[in-house]
Design a protein around this motif. Structure first.
Motif, PDB file in Angstrom:
ATOM      1  N   GLU A 113       0.855  -1.182   0.000  1.00  0.00           N
ATOM      2  CA  GLU A 113       0.000   0.000   0.000  1.00  0.00           C
ATOM      3  C   GLU A 113       0.891   1.233   0.000  1.00  0.00           C
ATOM      4  O   GLU A 113       1.746   1.392   0.868  1.00  0.00           O
ATOM      5  N   ALA A 114       0.724   2.099  -0.998  1.00  0.00           N
ATOM      6  CA  ALA A 114       1.618   3.248  -1.130  1.00  0.00           C
ATOM      7  C   ALA A 114       0.927   4.383  -1.858  1.00  0.00           C
ATOM      8  O   ALA A 114       0.082   4.164  -2.729  1.00  0.00           O
ATOM      9  N   ASN A 115       1.307   5.595  -1.492  1.00  0.00           N
ATOM     10  CA  ASN A 115       0.812   6.817  -2.126  1.00  0.00           C
ATOM     11  C   ASN A 115       1.858   7.271  -3.143  1.00  0.00           C
ATOM     12  O   ASN A 115       3.028   7.466  -2.796  1.00  0.00           O
ATOM     13  N   ALA A 116       1.458   7.449  -4.393  1.00  0.00           N
ATOM     14  CA  ALA A 116       2.394   7.813  -5.455  1.00  0.00           C
ATOM     15  C   ALA A 116       3.131   9.121  -5.178  1.00  0.00           C
ATOM     16  O   ALA A 116       4.228   9.342  -5.691  1.00  0.00           O
ATOM     17  N   GLU A 117       2.546   9.973  -4.334  1.00  0.00           N
ATOM     18  CA  GLU A 117       3.153  11.276  -4.058  1.00  0.00           C
ATOM     19  C   GLU A 117       4.233  11.216  -2.990  1.00  0.00           C
ATOM     20  O   GLU A 117       5.076  12.117  -2.925  1.00  0.00           O
ATOM     21  N   VAL A 118       4.208  10.181  -2.166  1.00  0.00           N
ATOM     22  CA  VAL A 118       5.188  10.073  -1.061  1.00  0.00           C
ATOM     23  C   VAL A 118       5.614   8.619  -0.911  1.00  0.00           C
ATOM     24  O   VAL A 118       5.247   7.942   0.052  1.00  0.00           O
ATOM     25  N   LEU A 119       6.396   8.146  -1.849  1.00  0.00           N
ATOM     26  CA  LEU A 119       6.842   6.760  -1.821  1.00  0.00           C
ATOM     27  C   LEU A 119       7.894   6.554  -0.733  1.00  0.00           C
ATOM     28  O   LEU A 119       8.704   7.440  -0.458  1.00  0.00           O
ATOM     29  N   THR A 120       7.863   5.374  -0.141  1.00  0.00           N
ATOM     30  CA  THR A 120       8.823   5.067   0.929  1.00  0.00           C
ATOM     31  C   THR A 120      10.041   4.306   0.406  1.00  0.00           C
ATOM     32  O   THR A 120      10.928   3.963   1.183  1.00  0.00           O
ATOM     33  N   PHE A 121      10.107   4.042  -0.875  1.00  0.00           N
ATOM     34  CA  PHE A 121      11.240   3.320  -1.439  1.00  0.00           C
ATOM     35  C   PHE A 121      12.469   4.230  -1.485  1.00  0.00           C
ATOM     36  O   PHE A 121      12.338   5.449  -1.630  1.00  0.00           O
ATOM     37  N   PRO A 122      13.654   3.650  -1.389  1.00  0.00           N
ATOM     38  CA  PRO A 122      14.873   4.473  -1.424  1.00  0.00           C
ATOM     39  C   PRO A 122      15.140   5.058  -2.798  1.00  0.00           C
ATOM     40  O   PRO A 122      14.564   4.612  -3.807  1.00  0.00           O
ATOM     41  N   ASP A 123      16.017   6.031  -2.845  1.00  0.00           N
ATOM     42  CA  ASP A 123      16.433   6.624  -4.113  1.00  0.00           C
ATOM     43  C   ASP A 123      17.077   5.559  -5.005  1.00  0.00           C
ATOM     44  O   ASP A 123      17.746   4.645  -4.521  1.00  0.00           O
ATOM     45  N   ARG A 124      16.858   5.722  -6.322  1.00  0.00           N
ATOM     46  CA  ARG A 124      17.549   4.911  -7.335  1.00  0.00           C
ATOM     47  C   ARG A 124      17.430   3.406  -7.052  1.00  0.00           C
ATOM     48  O   ARG A 124      18.394   2.669  -7.070  1.00  0.00           O
TER      49      ARG A 124
END
Length: 243
Positions: A113-124
């Protein structure tokens, strides 16, 4: 982003849109395939096949399929052997996708579950980012595009499949009549939900045209941005690269 945003033909406070869109998709989640068939005359299946061919997923690539809750794009991507993370802001949509994956015997997908505007995945982190028929429902589209750019590796690719505005003379008027007058009635008949289907049609009309959206992708930092119209632009594949 302005204080007000579109919700179909209605302008509402930006703070309200996420919840209201969530209500729409919670309502239609169990009938999502029927919804897409009603809105596209069944052609969405061919469009999605073409979209994934353009993405060219490869074995062991890390791909984020955003707003992909029901799995339509993820199942196609995963057939290549890519490692696919399916992200969606709506848990009801994710539930439908996980049930469909189980019935098809498709393992190995990551559901989150994730919001496209504030993703919790790391950079790159990802090699590719896909979003199909989801970007127009995001409250702050430029912010979501910047997040897509952030989570992609150098050389990563962005692909978006979305309804747009056809440039074919006469066809736009025919589709407008079909979508505004017939699709909501089909929604009422098949899903007992006329209002949600009406919103989904109206949201297409309020979405930026192909050239404007292409510019927004470039403004987010992507290069070599392209748009591939289908049916004269009724639906389009947008793409860009991160360098």
């Amino acid at each position: 982003m302005t204080d007000t945003v579109s919700f179909g033909y209605e302008d509402i406070a930006a703070s309200e849109k996420t919840a209201r869109v969530g209500g729409v998709f919670t309502s239609v989640a169990s009938k999502y395939d029927l919804m897409n068939d009603a809105m596209s005359g069944g052609m969405h299946r061919l469009w999605k096949d073409r979209f994934v061919r353009r993405v060219k997923p490869r074995e062991d690539e890390q791909i984020l399929d955003m707003a992909g809750g029901t799995g339509d794009i993820a199942f196609r991507l995963a057939a290549s052997g890519a490692a696919v993370t399916v992200a969606d802001i709506n848990p009801a949509m994710l539930e439908v996708g996980m049930e469909r994956a189980a019935k098809r015997g498709i393992d190995g997908l990551v559901w989150t579950e994730a919001n496209a505007e504030v993703l919790t995945f790391p950079d790159r982190f990802f090699d590719a980012y896909t979003i199909a028929f989801g970007i127009r429902n995001v409250t702050d589209i430029p912010k979501a595009l910047r997040e897509a750019h952030r989570v992609l590796r150098r050389g990563g690719r962005f692909y978006c499949l979305e309804f747009s505005t056809t440039l074919w003379p006469g066809f736009g008027e025919i589709y407008d009549a079909y979508s505004h007058k017939i699709v909501p009635k089909v929604g009422k008949l098949l899903a007992q939900d006329e209002d949600s289907y009406r919103y989904l049609i109206e949201s297409i009309r309020r979405f930026p045209d192909m050239e404007k959206f292409k510019g927004m992708i470039a403004e987010a930092g992507f290069v070599q941005t392209k748009v591939e119209p289908m049916l004269g632009g009724l639906v389009a594949i947008h793409s860009g690269w991160k360098i």
